[in-house]
Write a protein that holds these residues in place. Sequence first.
Motif, PDB file in Angstrom:
ATOM      1  N   LEU A 286      44.423  36.570  27.423  1.00  0.00           N
ATOM      2  CA  LEU A 286      45.458  37.397  26.510  1.00  0.00           C
ATOM      3  C   LEU A 286      44.288  38.577  25.639  1.00  0.00           C
ATOM      4  N   LYS A 287      43.415  38.496  25.922  1.00  0.00           N
ATOM      5  CA  LYS A 287      42.626  39.342  24.881  1.00  0.00           C
ATOM      6  C   LYS A 287      43.114  40.948  26.202  1.00  0.00           C
ATOM      7  N   PHE A 291      51.056  44.204  28.309  1.00  0.00           N
ATOM      8  CA  PHE A 291      52.453  43.938  28.659  1.00  0.00           C
ATOM      9  C   PHE A 291      53.444  42.688  29.240  1.00  0.00           C
ATOM     10  N   THR A 292      54.599  43.042  29.287  1.00  0.00           N
ATOM     11  CA  THR A 292      54.856  41.512  29.487  1.00  0.00           C
ATOM     12  C   THR A 292      55.903  42.217  31.221  1.00  0.00           C
ATOM     13  N   HIS A 293      55.734  43.717  31.251  1.00  0.00           N
ATOM     14  CA  HIS A 293      56.473  43.036  32.878  1.00  0.00           C
ATOM     15  C   HIS A 293      55.511  42.987  34.162  1.00  0.00           C
ATOM     16  N   GLN A 295      52.627  43.054  36.793  1.00  0.00           N
ATOM     17  CA  GLN A 295      51.105  43.792  36.317  1.00  0.00           C
ATOM     18  C   GLN A 295      50.784  43.031  37.804  1.00  0.00           C
ATOM     19  N   PRO A 296      50.729  43.993  38.615  1.00  0.00           N
ATOM     20  CA  PRO A 296      50.609  42.519  40.860  1.00  0.00           C
ATOM     21  C   PRO A 296      48.574  42.688  40.286  1.00  0.00           C
ATOM     22  N   LYS A 297      48.015  43.833  39.738  1.00  0.00           N
ATOM     23  CA  LYS A 297      46.500  44.123  40.038  1.00  0.00           C
ATOM     24  C   LYS A 297      46.215  43.292  38.695  1.00  0.00           C
ATOM     25  N   ARG A 298      46.511  42.759  37.435  1.00  0.00           N
ATOM     26  CA  ARG A 298      46.080  42.231  36.070  1.00  0.00           C
ATOM     27  C   ARG A 298      45.802  40.605  36.893  1.00  0.00           C
ATOM     28  N   ASP A 299      47.493  40.479  37.478  1.00  0.00           N
ATOM     29  CA  ASP A 299      47.941  38.869  38.179  1.00  0.00           C
ATOM     30  C   ASP A 299      47.040  38.677  38.465  1.00  0.00           C
ATOM     31  N   ALA A 300      46.610  39.082  39.883  1.00  0.00           N
ATOM     32  CA  ALA A 300      45.817  39.254  41.213  1.00  0.00           C
ATOM     33  C   ALA A 300      44.485  39.024  40.234  1.00  0.00           C
ATOM     34  N   SER A 301      44.060  39.414  39.982  1.00  0.00           N
ATOM     35  CA  SER A 301      42.801  39.804  39.682  1.00  0.00           C
ATOM     36  C   SER A 301      42.211  38.380  38.901  1.00  0.00           C
ATOM     37  N   PHE A 302      42.716  38.455  37.977  1.00  0.00           N
ATOM     38  CA  PHE A 302      42.763  36.284  36.915  1.00  0.00           C
ATOM     39  C   PHE A 302      42.887  36.150  37.716  1.00  0.00           C
ATOM     40  N   GLY A 303      44.302  35.862  38.571  1.00  0.00           N
ATOM     41  CA  GLY A 303      44.218  34.959  39.302  1.00  0.00           C
ATOM     42  C   GLY A 303      43.517  34.870  40.433  1.00  0.00           C
TER      43      GLY A 303
END
Length: 502
Positions: A286-287, A291-293, A295-303
């Motif tokens: 969350l920190k 953005f809300t579009h 984001q494949p890199k962010r989602d994958a990294s946290f995922g």
Amino acid sequence: MSQKRVRQKQKNKSKGKIDSHKREGSKLISPFNQIPNAAYISWMNDRLPCMIWAALLMNTIGRDQAIETFRQIGLHVGKLFQEIENRNCSLPRVGIYGLSILDCDLQDKFFEVLFSDKRVVNALKPLILFKDLPLSKKWGEYLGEVPENEGEFWTNLADAVAILLDHQSQEATDCRWAYMIPIIYSGKLQLQTGEQYREYTEYPNYEDQRKVRPFIRATEMQFGGDTLDKDYSQGKKAWTEKFWNECKGNTECISPAPNKSSVDFDLMETVSLVRDIWNDLFDHFLKTDKFTHIQPKRDASFGFCFYALTVTQEGLASSGKLVTAKLALRMLAEIYITFNYLISVRDEKLWDIYRSYGSGQAKLTFLKLEEILENQPGYLKKENVEALANEDIYMDFQNISLGNWANIDLRKMSQVAGCKSIYDAYYAWPSSYVHGQWCAIRDVVFTTCHNPLHRLHRIPRLAPRYEDGAESDLILLFNKVLDLLNEVYPSFDKRAELVEKP
Ligand SMILES: [Zn+2]
């Protein structure tokens, strides 16, 4: 020697062992199999049963006296062989089968010398347990009828086989020498030097035995495993097979007691600490989210991190020792290598490819559920898969990629990402367990029967083997995945740890 040099040396040593294999297509041919026409010759299967009489003798009258008896047999049988030219038998063999095809005068001499000591009768009595013993009439004349207390004789026989199972043991070498010594005295094996002759005839008291023993074993392998003399080798094979079959038919398997399995760490506390990291990851997500579009890199990294956490806590919850803990290790290794590869390549498009490949798989599964699979598997919910497939773009516009998502295999990915050591340590071997390959199955469900008369065969364990703890490896891999997150979305310092038992 410094630690570094020692490590380097060990590295070179192991490198040499793999390098000594020759690559032929997808196979690595072992150095031994690169020798043309190398015949597989087995001491335990084919020659041990022939020299069992010598082991029985050693176990009863002691090694020193037995060796003197073997020497006397060698001397008398060997010399007698030499006295007559054009014999029917080609060598003075004193294995149980070889003896049965010797000329009569040699057989008589063998028995005369062997049974000159009164204690020998009792020592060799177990031989008459065998219904198919070659030359059984002659043995019977000395050993008498099958005794009533058969069980005791099977035990003696097991003790004798036990000392011979290792083909390089002291006792096995003694018996292999006992086989060769009549051949040496007969002159049918011309040794190259006087030294070698003395090493044989004065065994085990002449020269350094570390050199003599391998020499004896090598010559015995050549003569005892004679595959050129077809009649002899076939006859011997028939006897040795009967020997092992009678051993199996008359005695029971012995299962070793299973090792006690215990959890070596504080399971509850460790899993609880790992679970807490979920909340920290959530806060960090969350920190760092702007953005809300999509984001494949962010989602994958946290995922990757949340998924690794899930796998880690499941592996730990199974005490780290169950087979599924090894599967968890392999999953974590794959997550780590994939994540590392995506970061290393430094191509933003690759994150899109990774994501869209996954959506394509959901679409493919959905289509199979619709069109091919008549009975829907219980774990698959069609609505769920459909929602996943449609999430980023409407399914009709989604392509389906076949094969690996990045078009290179995981091994190559690990090389590109500079983490091949993780692949070697945590992916290759656990994969055997995932695929149900033989060694994995052997390791988990089979053990070796402890009855020496059964030739070290495999029998099912009384329970699966749960002994190797993967807990510290699970924690290590999970933390490495968190390190990668810290690299791309700093800073995330929380790490898992294994809590020791209170
Ligand atoms: Zn058995």
